[in-house]
Motif scaffolding. Structure first.
Motif, PDB file in Angstrom:
ATOM      1  N   LEU A   1       0.830  -1.205   0.000  1.00  0.00           N
ATOM      2  CA  LEU A   1       0.000   0.000   0.000  1.00  0.00           C
ATOM      3  C   LEU A   1       0.866   1.257   0.000  1.00  0.00           C
ATOM      4  O   LEU A   1       0.559   2.245  -0.698  1.00  0.00           O
ATOM      5  N   TYR A   2       1.947   1.239   0.759  1.00  0.00           N
ATOM      6  CA  TYR A   2       2.862   2.384   0.812  1.00  0.00           C
ATOM      7  C   TYR A   2       3.522   2.617  -0.542  1.00  0.00           C
ATOM      8  O   TYR A   2       3.557   3.744  -1.053  1.00  0.00           O
ATOM      9  N   PHE A   3       4.023   1.551  -1.123  1.00  0.00           N
ATOM     10  CA  PHE A   3       4.651   1.657  -2.441  1.00  0.00           C
ATOM     11  C   PHE A   3       3.650   2.123  -3.501  1.00  0.00           C
ATOM     12  O   PHE A   3       3.964   2.964  -4.350  1.00  0.00           O
ATOM     13  N   THR A   4       2.427   1.600  -3.446  1.00  0.00           N
ATOM     14  CA  THR A   4       1.408   1.969  -4.428  1.00  0.00           C
ATOM     15  C   THR A   4       1.032   3.432  -4.302  1.00  0.00           C
ATOM     16  O   THR A   4       0.955   4.154  -5.310  1.00  0.00           O
ATOM     17  N   ALA A   5       0.788   3.891  -3.077  1.00  0.00           N
ATOM     18  CA  ALA A   5       0.393   5.291  -2.876  1.00  0.00           C
ATOM     19  C   ALA A   5       1.478   6.245  -3.371  1.00  0.00           C
ATOM     20  O   ALA A   5       1.195   7.220  -4.085  1.00  0.00           O
ATOM     21  N   ALA A   6       2.730   5.962  -3.008  1.00  0.00           N
ATOM     22  CA  ALA A   6       3.814   6.846  -3.441  1.00  0.00           C
ATOM     23  C   ALA A   6       4.043   6.764  -4.942  1.00  0.00           C
ATOM     24  O   ALA A   6       4.361   7.777  -5.580  1.00  0.00           O
TER      25      ALA A   6
ATOM     26  N   ALA B   1      -5.842   8.506 -15.397  1.00  0.00           N
ATOM     27  CA  ALA B   1      -4.414   8.217 -15.255  1.00  0.00           C
ATOM     28  C   ALA B   1      -4.100   7.642 -13.875  1.00  0.00           C
ATOM     29  O   ALA B   1      -3.290   6.721 -13.740  1.00  0.00           O
ATOM     30  N   ALA B   2      -4.756   8.170 -12.840  1.00  0.00           N
ATOM     31  CA  ALA B   2      -4.523   7.660 -11.488  1.00  0.00           C
ATOM     32  C   ALA B   2      -5.018   6.222 -11.341  1.00  0.00           C
ATOM     33  O   ALA B   2      -4.358   5.396 -10.695  1.00  0.00           O
ATOM     34  N   VAL B   3      -6.165   5.908 -11.940  1.00  0.00           N
ATOM     35  CA  VAL B   3      -6.687   4.537 -11.867  1.00  0.00           C
ATOM     36  C   VAL B   3      -5.720   3.560 -12.533  1.00  0.00           C
ATOM     37  O   VAL B   3      -5.411   2.485 -11.985  1.00  0.00           O
ATOM     38  N   ILE B   4      -5.218   3.928 -13.703  1.00  0.00           N
ATOM     39  CA  ILE B   4      -4.270   3.060 -14.405  1.00  0.00           C
ATOM     40  C   ILE B   4      -3.003   2.867 -13.579  1.00  0.00           C
ATOM     41  O   ILE B   4      -2.471   1.757 -13.468  1.00  0.00           O
ATOM     42  N   ARG B   5      -2.521   3.939 -12.970  1.00  0.00           N
ATOM     43  CA  ARG B   5      -1.299   3.841 -12.185  1.00  0.00           C
ATOM     44  C   ARG B   5      -1.492   3.005 -10.924  1.00  0.00           C
ATOM     45  O   ARG B   5      -0.603   2.255 -10.518  1.00  0.00           O
ATOM     46  N   VAL B   6      -2.652   3.118 -10.279  1.00  0.00           N
ATOM     47  CA  VAL B   6      -2.897   2.339  -9.068  1.00  0.00           C
ATOM     48  C   VAL B   6      -2.886   0.846  -9.384  1.00  0.00           C
ATOM     49  O   VAL B   6      -2.231   0.051  -8.700  1.00  0.00           O
ATOM     50  N   ILE B   7      -3.612   0.460 -10.427  1.00  0.00           N
ATOM     51  CA  ILE B   7      -3.673  -0.949 -10.790  1.00  0.00           C
ATOM     52  C   ILE B   7      -2.288  -1.461 -11.180  1.00  0.00           C
ATOM     53  O   ILE B   7      -1.878  -2.569 -10.805  1.00  0.00           O
ATOM     54  N   ASP B   8      -1.529  -0.651 -11.915  1.00  0.00           N
ATOM     55  CA  ASP B   8      -0.198  -1.073 -12.348  1.00  0.00           C
ATOM     56  C   ASP B   8       0.773  -1.142 -11.176  1.00  0.00           C
ATOM     57  O   ASP B   8       1.603  -2.060 -11.095  1.00  0.00           O
ATOM     58  N   ALA B   9       0.692  -0.180 -10.245  1.00  0.00           N
ATOM     59  CA  ALA B   9       1.611  -0.174  -9.102  1.00  0.00           C
ATOM     60  C   ALA B   9       1.320  -1.320  -8.149  1.00  0.00           C
ATOM     61  O   ALA B   9       2.241  -1.883  -7.548  1.00  0.00           O
ATOM     62  N   LEU B  10       0.048  -1.675  -7.990  1.00  0.00           N
ATOM     63  CA  LEU B  10      -0.282  -2.812  -7.131  1.00  0.00           C
ATOM     64  C   LEU B  10       0.329  -4.104  -7.659  1.00  0.00           C
ATOM     65  O   LEU B  10       0.689  -5.002  -6.883  1.00  0.00           O
TER      66      LEU B  10
END
Length: 305
Positions: free
Chosen positions: A87-92, A230-239
């Motif tokens: 969660l920390y890595f994804t948020a940042a 863009a934020a939705v795409i990044r969240v899914i990709d970072a997770l």
């Protein structure tokens, strides 16, 4: 008269049998795709659920244990810390690229010399494969031979441990993610800014508004739906991030960068505990689905202007 009436009724009668024949023929074309989807997606998930309720090891018996693998996670400190790191890595990894991507989109939306060349150079990090990028950054992070510490000492700053210390490993990995995926956010937001109407900007200029005021009160509200996408795409990709972390740190030092992806990989393919690893996969999938549904709900509430 009766003949013409019967002819008209016959013409208006629905061709149900023919339509059913056509629908039956369509299944002949859809069946191969349905079989492939079932074999590639549906069956692996069903089998993963099946393994998650068994004490599934590579060798030996596979007894049924029910929800024991799931309840084990509640007392597994390593798993709980992996959730927190994920969660920390994804948020940042979302906040930094979105902020920098929006700023870059606003800059590239204006006309200046060599704008096309600057855009091309800016999107180059997104073109390379994550593994190749990770290998290059690994060499740059080397404490003695890395170019980053050389640059720091050249300007009088102390060298950094980068990925070789627990306190700096996650921020360093976020820096790599930000460098690679900020261009993606920039492209999405830039496309939105390019489609915005120009009338509000002309009216704002006539009223003497500054560039910052036009950005806050015009650009940001109108481009907000694109920013959310863009934020939705990044969240899914970072997770789902795995390759960058695994290549650079292998989850280390110790377990300081061990996210859920790294932990379930280690559990299933290093410790060969496929049952517990499958349970982690199921929980991780549910986590991704919940986060995605929340973000998509937020996205649906955004009104396109």
């Amino acid at each position: 008269m009766s003949a013409s009436l019967s002819t008209l009724q016959a013409a208006r009668a629905p061709a149900a049998p023919r339509g059913r024949n056509y629908a039956r023929r369509y299944w002949y074309f859809a069946a191969p795709a349905a079989i492939v989807v079932a074999a590639v997606i549906v069956f692996p998930w069903i089998f993963t659920l099946f393994m998650s309720v068994h004490d599934w090891k590579v060798t030996g018996d596979t007894p049924f244990v029910g929800l024991e693998n799931y309840t084990k996670m509640l007392s597994d400190d390593r798993f709980l810390w992996a959730v927190w790191r994920t969660l920390y890595f994804t948020a940042a990894s979302v906040v930094a690229p979105v902020i920098l991507g929006v700023w870059a989109a606003v800059c590239f939306a204006s006309n200046f010399r060599f704008r096309g060349l600057a855009r091309t150079i800016f999107v180059l990090p997104m073109m390379a494969t994550p593994v190749a990028i990770s290998l290059v950054w690994t060499m740059m992070f080397h404490p003695q031979l890395g170019v980053l510490n050389y640059l720091l000492t050249s300007v009088g700053l102390p060298p950094s441990s980068w990925v070789y210390e627990s306190d700096t490993v996650i921020p360093t990995l976020v820096m790599v993610e930000t460098w690679q995926w900020t261009p993606l956010v920039m492209l999405i937001v830039l496309g939105g800014i390019a489609s915005l109407p120009q009338d509000p900007y002309e009216a704002a200029r006539l009223d003497g508004a500054s560039a910052w005021q036009m950005f806050v009160h015009i650009t940001l509200p109108l481009a907000w739906p694109f920013i959310v996408v863009a934020a939705v795409i990044r969240v899914i990709d970072a997770l789902k991030a795995f390759d960058t972390i695994y290549v650079i740190t292998l989850g280390g030092p110790g377990t300081s960068s061990e996210t859920l992806n790294i932990l379930l990989y280690q559990t299933a393919f290093a410790y060969y505990d496929l049952g517990y690893g499958s349970a982690m996969v199921v929980v991780f999938f549910v986590l991704i689905m919940l986060v995605s549904l929340v973000l998509l709900r937020v996205r649906q509430k955004q009104a396109w202007q």
